[in-house]
Write a protein that holds these residues in place. Sequence first.
Motif, short mmCIF file in Angstrom:
data_model
loop_
_atom_site.label_atom_id
_atom_site.label_comp_id
_atom_site.label_asym_id
_atom_site.label_seq_id
_atom_site.Cartn_x
_atom_site.Cartn_y
_atom_site.Cartn_z
N ASN A 51 16.19 12.42 -38.20
CA ASN A 51 17.04 12.90 -36.97
C ASN A 51 16.80 14.25 -36.92
O ASN A 51 17.53 15.21 -37.43
CB ASN A 51 18.49 12.48 -37.00
N ASN B 285 19.37 17.20 -36.65
CA ASN B 285 20.18 17.70 -37.85
C ASN B 285 19.17 18.81 -38.49
O ASN B 285 19.52 19.40 -39.82
CB ASN B 285 20.40 16.79 -38.97
N HIS C 199 22.46 9.10 -48.41
CA HIS C 199 22.92 10.45 -47.93
C HIS C 199 21.93 11.29 -46.80
O HIS C 199 21.60 12.13 -47.24
CB HIS C 199 23.23 11.38 -49.08
N LYS C 200 21.58 10.37 -45.94
CA LYS C 200 20.62 10.66 -44.94
C LYS C 200 20.96 12.12 -44.33
O LYS C 200 20.19 13.00 -44.26
CB LYS C 200 20.43 9.59 -43.61
N LYS C 201 22.26 12.01 -43.76
CA LYS C 201 22.47 13.36 -43.09
C LYS C 201 22.54 14.51 -44.17
O LYS C 201 22.17 15.72 -43.62
CB LYS C 201 23.96 13.16 -42.51
N GLU C 202 23.08 14.46 -45.15
CA GLU C 202 23.04 15.71 -46.23
C GLU C 202 21.77 15.97 -46.53
O GLU C 202 21.33 17.03 -46.79
CB GLU C 202 23.77 15.17 -47.55
N GLU D 125 19.02 15.48 -44.37
CA GLU D 125 18.64 16.44 -43.54
C GLU D 125 18.97 17.81 -43.58
O GLU D 125 18.26 18.60 -43.28
CB GLU D 125 18.81 15.66 -42.08
#
Length: 351
Positions: A104, A107, A270-273, A275
């Motif tokens: 993404n 992000n 923990h995809k967002k972290e 990124e």
Amino acid sequence: MKKIFISILILTLFLTGCSSNNNDDGAKKSDITLNIYNWGDFIDPDVINMFEEETGIKVNYENFNNNEELLAKIEAGSTNYDVLFPSDYMVGIMREKGLLQTLNYSNIPNAEYIDKRFTGLNYDPKQEYNVPYMWQTVGISYNSKVVTDPVDSWDILWNEKYKRNIIMLDSSRDTIGITLKKLGYSLNTKDDKELEEAKEELIKQKELVNSYQVDYYKTALIGGEADMSLAWSGDAMYIKSENPDFEYSIPKEGTNVSIDCMVIPTQSQHKKEAEMFINFMNKPEIAAKNAEYIKYSSPNLEAIKLLPEEERNNPQMYPEGSIESLGEIFIDLGDYNQVYDKIWTQIKTAN
């Protein structure tokens, strides 16, 4: 007065509850640990501490020796890694196997600084799965005080004059690849006869080889344990910074241009972290800090501007021109990768 006291008490309890929730949120954030899997000695150690301090996210940092080891570990699924650093062709392999998550980019806004030469390449045509981290060529690092012959051909790695003073990379694609170039073939060949020739060349060379290494060869050359090694350009620059007698050469037969990337495996929880970590690594000042520390070439255009003049203007570190003009990029060979793996095993176990 009683009503006022009760109202104050309720307000106090409410504010205390809010404060408690904030603390809980903070605790949850600090409780997150990202598992990072990277090449050895391939990041400035301070950068990990800086990321932890800025985000409150903890980092568990581990190393691998080669792309094949990385793939085996991910396929085994024994550890929930969050960010990996595979080389270009391995990104393609992992993408085809369904082992990577799409990114993404909202992000990862700092990805805008990446040189477009290193995006949309064959291993990730739509640039969905990776952000380039560092890039390099493969050549020969040698002690110019000892190696007196011209270092302009891969042939010198087969010169008996330097017996037991030659180190080769413990990496199947790299070592077989430069042997194929020596023979006039593509390093992405699927021709059995060409690969058989390369295998025989490397088996003949074994009696000249000091050792097969990935990280230690830098220490070995600087410490005088050997005088010449197949080397990634970033390592060669580091070796020269430690011992000015060492030079770096890209042989005339051609070479490999390699790009190490940052990706998120499907096993990451923990995809967002993850990124956030990739975005942090692409801050120009952070990307420059890493590039200056490890001496590899950054694809981050804004980071390059922050490097010392002798590095950013070094044509061996930052050559101009298209990827094609500089060399070949490894491509994913699909099932034929097994042929390379089999040949590499035969080379390593040959007497």
